[in-house]
Design a protein around this motif. Sequence first.
Motif, mmCIF file in Angstrom:
data_model
loop_
_atom_site.group_PDB
_atom_site.id
_atom_site.type_symbol
_atom_site.label_atom_id
_atom_site.label_comp_id
_atom_site.label_asym_id
_atom_site.label_seq_id
_atom_site.Cartn_x
_atom_site.Cartn_y
_atom_site.Cartn_z
ATOM 1 N N GLN A 115 0.662 -0.813 0.027
ATOM 2 C CA GLN A 115 0.559 -0.254 0.348
ATOM 3 C C GLN A 115 1.081 1.269 0.045
ATOM 4 O OE1 GLN A 115 -2.852 0.071 3.267
ATOM 5 N NE2 GLN A 115 -3.661 2.203 2.790
ATOM 6 N N GLY B 263 -0.551 8.404 -7.831
ATOM 7 C CA GLY B 263 -1.202 6.870 -9.021
ATOM 8 C C GLY B 263 0.110 6.650 -9.532
ATOM 9 N N GLN C 278 3.055 4.975 -7.754
ATOM 10 C CA GLN C 278 2.525 3.508 -7.471
ATOM 11 C C GLN C 278 3.254 2.632 -8.459
ATOM 12 O OE1 GLN C 278 2.585 1.089 -4.961
ATOM 13 N NE2 GLN C 278 0.575 1.295 -4.352
ATOM 14 N N GLU D 68 -3.023 -4.477 -1.088
ATOM 15 C CA GLU D 68 -3.723 -3.674 -1.367
ATOM 16 C C GLU D 68 -2.915 -2.770 -1.227
ATOM 17 O OE1 GLU D 68 -6.666 -3.074 1.842
ATOM 18 O OE2 GLU D 68 -6.211 -4.454 3.029
ATOM 19 N N LEU E 296 -3.958 -0.410 -4.114
ATOM 20 C CA LEU E 296 -4.063 0.900 -4.402
ATOM 21 C C LEU E 296 -5.111 1.655 -3.985
ATOM 22 C CD1 LEU E 296 -5.932 -0.862 -7.774
ATOM 23 C CD2 LEU E 296 -3.571 -0.020 -7.322
ATOM 24 N N SER E 297 -4.931 1.340 -2.390
ATOM 25 C CA SER E 297 -6.017 1.613 -1.488
ATOM 26 C C SER E 297 -6.085 3.086 -0.970
ATOM 27 C CB SER E 297 -6.371 0.907 -0.041
ATOM 28 O OG SER E 297 -4.747 0.531 0.309
ATOM 29 N N LEU F 283 -5.231 5.708 -3.503
ATOM 30 C CA LEU F 283 -5.256 6.062 -4.414
ATOM 31 C C LEU F 283 -6.709 6.639 -4.300
ATOM 32 C CD1 LEU F 283 -3.360 3.940 -6.788
ATOM 33 C CD2 LEU F 283 -2.122 5.947 -5.991
ATOM 34 N N ARG G 224 -7.557 4.642 -8.829
ATOM 35 C CA ARG G 224 -7.758 3.060 -8.704
ATOM 36 C C ARG G 224 -7.847 2.012 -10.199
ATOM 37 N NH1 ARG G 224 -10.510 2.694 -2.793
ATOM 38 N NH2 ARG G 224 -9.626 0.221 -3.246
ATOM 39 N N ARG H 184 -5.730 -0.646 -11.982
ATOM 40 C CA ARG H 184 -6.750 -1.874 -11.291
ATOM 41 C C ARG H 184 -6.341 -2.471 -12.943
ATOM 42 N NH1 ARG H 184 -12.050 -2.239 -10.470
ATOM 43 N NH2 ARG H 184 -12.706 -1.513 -12.739
ATOM 44 N N THR I 248 -6.994 -7.687 -0.965
ATOM 45 C CA THR I 248 -7.827 -6.569 -1.156
ATOM 46 C C THR I 248 -9.180 -6.533 -0.492
ATOM 47 O OG1 THR I 248 -9.228 -5.431 -2.153
ATOM 48 C CG2 THR I 248 -8.934 -7.715 -3.282
ATOM 49 N N ASP J 183 -11.537 -4.813 -0.912
ATOM 50 C CA ASP J 183 -12.684 -4.293 -2.146
ATOM 51 C C ASP J 183 -13.107 -5.275 -2.902
ATOM 52 O OD1 ASP J 183 -13.546 -2.761 -4.145
ATOM 53 O OD2 ASP J 183 -12.748 -1.120 -3.937
ATOM 54 N N GLU K 246 -12.880 -4.592 -7.308
ATOM 55 C CA GLU K 246 -11.312 -4.838 -7.607
ATOM 56 C C GLU K 246 -11.117 -5.918 -7.337
ATOM 57 O OE1 GLU K 246 -8.766 -1.425 -4.874
ATOM 58 O OE2 GLU K 246 -8.904 -3.216 -4.450
#
Length: 362
Positions: free
Chosen positions: A102, A157, A160, A179, A181-182, A184, A189, A193, A211, A213, A216
């Motif tokens: 993350q 972004g 990452q 995780e 993308l959490s 962003l 995201r 993704r 994740t 989510d 996702e």
Amino acid sequence: MSDIALPRTADNSLLRGSSDGTRVQFEGIVKSYGRTPVLHGIDLDIAPGEFVSLLGPSGCGKTTLLRVLAGLEESDGGAVLLGGKDVSGIPTSKRDIGMVFQSYSLFPHLRVVDNTAFGLRRRKVATAAARRRALDALALVGLEAHADKYPHQLSGGQQQRVALARALVTEPRVLLLDEPLSALDAKVRVQLRDEIRRIQLRLGITTVFVTHDQEEALSVSDRIAVMDAGRIDQIGSPEELYLRPATAHVAAFVGLSSIVRGLADGTTVRVWGTELPLQTPATGEVDVLLRPENVRLVEAADAAVTASVEESMFLGSMRRTLVRTEDGALVRVQHTARIRPSFGDVVGIAVDAEPVAVRQVG
């Protein structure tokens, strides 16, 4: 940033070196912290080149399982196999695994290309060769033009993406995403993704994605392992988990569900005068988990049950309306955007005879 276009295979050393992936196996993994058990004999077989998500609420054990695979945590029992070889006693640095977390964890004093090449330099790769491979990795994530910038000059972004390039540049056998993308914003995201999935497919790398989510997990995975309290409740394709959940927990966690009471007779359950097939056998009074797309608005005069509108949300091509039945149950209904219920409207609702998951009452 808009979606990136992957470079041609002939132009990129990482794409030229793509493979069919490595098989990953968890065999009876057990882990406790002190007297608190965290993993209860996890068995999971991931095929070469497969993208598998570990999905579940906070504290379910998904990150711990990923860390055991990475060698960052030592299990109390069981084995981890990579390509058929037990690596349980092998340190992280020898497992040939790429990891993205993350937090970006970039070195602020190093340029993007040097951050990306860091793992190669630790492997004693010559400076010129390491830079070429780092630039190829940055091209995969659409950042070759930013190679000589510093991390603080990039958006979240983009940072990452650098972390992803750094994980891929060593051409690991397995990619682990915890995780990533959490942190962003929503639009970035979704873009990142989708880009991760496209890159993973092009490289053929076995990938394990942690994740909480569900969107996702559903959108990028070949299979999803839904975890709860240190166990895997069900593993299957996104379609299998959504359409044929094995437990009420899976039905509640994957996708939206409304809970209403019903009376089951073993193979069916009666809800609002309609017999619904059961996903798993049950008898007596049960809680029924209804998907919003399987509930319909009908004329109140023709309905077996009426309800009052609590709210109605416009979602572009559809609306999702929340209604409260006379017995107090809150039910979500998904319908065409052309119908626009208002707060307080009295409507009729009916349910389609699709298979449902239930849980026993009491």
